[in-house]
Structure formats: C-alpha cells, structure tokens
Scaffold this motif. Structure first.
Motif, PDB file in Angstrom:
ATOM      1  N   UNK A   1      59.543  49.281  51.173  1.00  0.00           N
ATOM      2  CA  UNK A   1      59.126  48.366  52.350  1.00  0.00           C
ATOM      3  C   UNK A   1      58.396  48.771  53.401  1.00  0.00           C
ATOM      4  N   UNK A   2      57.526  48.286  53.826  1.00  0.00           N
ATOM      5  CA  UNK A   2      56.562  48.740  55.002  1.00  0.00           C
ATOM      6  C   UNK A   2      56.430  47.511  56.063  1.00  0.00           C
ATOM      7  N   UNK A   3      57.539  46.900  56.190  1.00  0.00           N
ATOM      8  CA  UNK A   3      57.522  45.889  57.142  1.00  0.00           C
ATOM      9  C   UNK A   3      57.311  46.318  58.685  1.00  0.00           C
ATOM     10  N   UNK A   4      57.948  47.594  58.958  1.00  0.00           N
ATOM     11  CA  UNK A   4      57.663  48.096  60.399  1.00  0.00           C
ATOM     12  C   UNK A   4      56.517  48.502  60.545  1.00  0.00           C
ATOM     13  N   UNK A   5      55.776  47.871  61.301  1.00  0.00           N
ATOM     14  CA  UNK A   5      54.170  48.299  61.516  1.00  0.00           C
ATOM     15  C   UNK A   5      54.303  49.321  62.800  1.00  0.00           C
ATOM     16  N   UNK A   6      53.538  50.299  62.760  1.00  0.00           N
ATOM     17  CA  UNK A   6      53.425  51.068  64.241  1.00  0.00           C
ATOM     18  C   UNK A   6      52.129  50.341  64.959  1.00  0.00           C
ATOM     19  N   UNK A   7      52.177  49.944  66.377  1.00  0.00           N
ATOM     20  CA  UNK A   7      50.958  49.251  66.973  1.00  0.00           C
ATOM     21  C   UNK A   7      50.833  50.038  68.247  1.00  0.00           C
ATOM     22  N   UNK A   8      49.686  49.901  68.673  1.00  0.00           N
ATOM     23  CA  UNK A   8      49.428  50.167  70.157  1.00  0.00           C
ATOM     24  C   UNK A   8      48.229  49.221  70.627  1.00  0.00           C
ATOM     25  N   UNK A   9      48.419  49.359  72.145  1.00  0.00           N
ATOM     26  CA  UNK A   9      47.367  48.701  72.792  1.00  0.00           C
ATOM     27  C   UNK A   9      46.255  49.573  73.264  1.00  0.00           C
ATOM     28  N   UNK A  10      45.081  49.033  73.262  1.00  0.00           N
ATOM     29  CA  UNK A  10      44.028  49.794  73.844  1.00  0.00           C
ATOM     30  C   UNK A  10      44.031  49.213  75.548  1.00  0.00           C
ATOM     31  N   UNK A  11      44.498  50.005  76.314  1.00  0.00           N
ATOM     32  CA  UNK A  11      44.544  49.371  77.565  1.00  0.00           C
ATOM     33  C   UNK A  11      43.483  49.241  78.423  1.00  0.00           C
ATOM     34  N   UNK A  12      42.541  50.169  78.047  1.00  0.00           N
ATOM     35  CA  UNK A  12      41.062  49.934  78.650  1.00  0.00           C
ATOM     36  C   UNK A  12      40.371  48.657  78.340  1.00  0.00           C
ATOM     37  N   UNK A  13      40.604  48.087  77.352  1.00  0.00           N
ATOM     38  CA  UNK A  13      40.024  46.929  76.926  1.00  0.00           C
ATOM     39  C   UNK A  13      40.871  45.907  77.042  1.00  0.00           C
ATOM     40  N   UNK A  14      42.276  45.967  77.351  1.00  0.00           N
ATOM     41  CA  UNK A  14      42.984  44.861  77.320  1.00  0.00           C
ATOM     42  C   UNK A  14      42.771  43.907  78.439  1.00  0.00           C
ATOM     43  N   UNK A  15      42.631  42.868  78.281  1.00  0.00           N
ATOM     44  CA  UNK A  15      42.311  41.697  79.219  1.00  0.00           C
ATOM     45  C   UNK A  15      43.557  40.765  79.513  1.00  0.00           C
ATOM     46  N   UNK A  16      43.989  40.789  80.643  1.00  0.00           N
ATOM     47  CA  UNK A  16      45.456  39.829  80.985  1.00  0.00           C
ATOM     48  C   UNK A  16      44.741  38.587  81.239  1.00  0.00           C
ATOM     49  N   UNK A  17      45.687  37.587  80.407  1.00  0.00           N
ATOM     50  CA  UNK A  17      45.439  36.014  80.197  1.00  0.00           C
ATOM     51  C   UNK A  17      45.898  35.488  81.422  1.00  0.00           C
ATOM     52  N   UNK A  18      45.769  34.232  81.651  1.00  0.00           N
ATOM     53  CA  UNK A  18      46.250  33.417  82.763  1.00  0.00           C
ATOM     54  C   UNK A  18      47.727  33.578  82.880  1.00  0.00           C
ATOM     55  N   UNK A  19      48.385  33.306  81.713  1.00  0.00           N
ATOM     56  CA  UNK A  19      49.855  33.614  81.579  1.00  0.00           C
ATOM     57  C   UNK A  19      50.378  34.853  81.810  1.00  0.00           C
ATOM     58  N   UNK A  20      49.522  36.010  81.489  1.00  0.00           N
ATOM     59  CA  UNK A  20      50.123  37.243  81.883  1.00  0.00           C
ATOM     60  C   UNK A  20      50.113  37.502  83.288  1.00  0.00           C
ATOM     61  N   UNK A  21      49.092  36.952  83.918  1.00  0.00           N
ATOM     62  CA  UNK A  21      48.914  37.166  85.382  1.00  0.00           C
ATOM     63  C   UNK A  21      49.891  36.396  86.294  1.00  0.00           C
ATOM     64  N   UNK A  22      50.369  35.301  85.711  1.00  0.00           N
ATOM     65  CA  UNK A  22      51.517  34.344  86.356  1.00  0.00           C
ATOM     66  C   UNK A  22      52.770  35.378  86.190  1.00  0.00           C
ATOM     67  N   UNK A  23      53.154  36.068  85.195  1.00  0.00           N
ATOM     68  CA  UNK A  23      54.149  36.601  84.983  1.00  0.00           C
ATOM     69  C   UNK A  23      54.150  38.020  85.752  1.00  0.00           C
ATOM     70  N   UNK A  24      53.137  38.481  86.104  1.00  0.00           N
ATOM     71  CA  UNK A  24      52.957  39.684  87.050  1.00  0.00           C
ATOM     72  C   UNK A  24      53.053  39.587  88.291  1.00  0.00           C
TER      73      UNK A  24
END
Length: 237
Positions: free
Chosen positions: A59-82
């Motif tokens: 089983x390899x269902x658990x996948x390691x992930x990471x966000x590239x924060x330099x390139x991450x763009x906040x969406x309109x919904x993200x900005x509302x949450x913040x």
C-alpha cells in the motif's frame, strides 16, 4: 545527536479499513536541523523525539506532499479565510489544562463527525507527543477568538522549510475554518520569511480525513520512497 532505530510490527491501519500499517521510527535526541530537513525531504514526520515514515506492505496510499510557498497564490476564498477575526499567538510548545480540554473536545467531535477512534489523552502522553523535542525549531501557534483559545497548531520552522506537525481546534467555531486558516497562515509566514517549502504531512486522495489537503493545490508529491542515502524525487501534482 543520538539516534535509535525501531521498525514497528504491523498493526491495523488508522485510515483504510482491512489494511495493516507499519512504520519505521527513529528516536532522536537533539536532532540537528540539517538532518531533520534530510528526513522531511524523504517523507518523514515528527512527534516529540520520534521521527517516522510509513513502510506498509502493498500500500502506498499515504503520499508525502509539500507546498512551494514562493509560488503559492492565495485564492479569493483563501483571502476570505485569512480575514477571519482570529488572533495568532506564537510561542514555544507547552501544555496546560486548556490544551488538554480542547484536544479532548476536538477528538470527541471527530469521533462523531468522521468516525475516529476516541481515546482520552493523558498529560504525559500529550507532553511526549507535542512538547518534547521541539529544540530550536518547534513552535506552537495558538488561535484565539477574543480571549478564548479555539485552536492549537504545532509547527516546526526552519530556514528551508516549515513542517505542519499537528492541529486541533474547537468545532463550536467551525464557521471560521480554523484548520484551513492554520495552513494558510503558515504559508503566509513562509512567504514573509522567504521559507520555500511547507510540508503539511501525508495526503490520501479523496479520503474523509486526509483528502482535505487537496484544497491547497498546487503542491508537489514525493513519487519515490527513498532511504536516507537515495535522492528524493519530487514532482508537481
């Protein structure tokens, strides 16, 4: 730095019924930041002085992930949450009665909402899991609504990466999307301090508990399971 190795015996998987999970552990006293980053890049996570990675058979269902924060763009919904009226206090990890009560309340709610197995945590277990081993990189993000503690996130902050260790919150304030707020706030801080990556842990696609990380795409996935001598292969999902 002292390192002790343990390979766990198979046990029932917490996420997928009828499967067994198995973990490779290191118990590390005084873990250095370069070695921690080396582990993070290869899919390892930390609780207290324990670092772990799944090595489940078939089983390899658990996948390691990471966000590239330099390139991450906040969406309109993200900005509302913040913009929610939440106050953030950053301090070193500690434990109090308020922590234990909120942690217990969160897990009772998740038992009802998502069927999590419920166990009341002891002071000793909480300390070993969330307070031990923070050294010079571990922090606690406390979220308040006025003077009420409504969420706690444990976050490891280093020059090259942030690791989101764990987060729990008060479901009475669910309209403020505290879990989402916590991840977005960590990305925001990473951008402010020029920290490239946020490691939010494992992602299981479409899973009731682990699928929520899809809301923060795009992210990179670790497409191999390297040992400590092998090169990790990260690709954009």
């Amino acid at each position: 730095m002292e390192v002790y190795e343990l390979v766990q015996e198979p046990r029932p998987c917490s996420y997928i019924p009828n499967l067994e999970a198995r973990f490779h552990y290191f118990y590390i006293k005084d873990c250095t930041i370069p070695f921690y980053l080396h582990l993070l890049e290869r899919g390892w996570r930390r609780f207290g002085n324990y670092f772990f990675v799944p090595i489940c058979n078939g089983c390899e269902a658990c996948i390691s992930i990471r966000q590239n924060c330099e390139n991450f763009v906040f969406s309109k919904s993200h900005k509302r949450v913040l913009k929610h009226p939440i106050t953030l206090q950053i301090k070193r990890p500690w434990v109090s009665e308020a922590h234990l009560l909120l942690y217990d309340k969160y897990h009772q709610a998740m038992h009802v909402k998502k069927g999590w197995e419920y166990h009341n945590i002891t002071l000793e277990a909480y300390y070993d899991t969330f307070v031990q081993g923070f050294l010079n990189f571990g922090y606690e993000f406390d979220y308040y609504m006025e003077d009420k503690l409504i969420g706690v996130a444990y976050v490891d902050v280093m020059a090259g990466a942030i690791s989101a260790v764990y987060c729990y919150y008060d479901h009475d304030f669910s309209r403020y999307s505290i879990g989402t707020y916590s991840i977005l706030k960590q990305i925001e801080i990473a951008k402010e301090y020029n920290i490239k990556y946020l490691y939010p842990g494992y992602w299981i696609q479409n899973h009731i508990s682990m699928g929520y990380k899809e809301r923060f795409k795009p992210f990179e996935i670790l497409c191999n399971r390297p040992n400590l001598e092998e090169i990790p292969l990260w690709i954009k999902e």
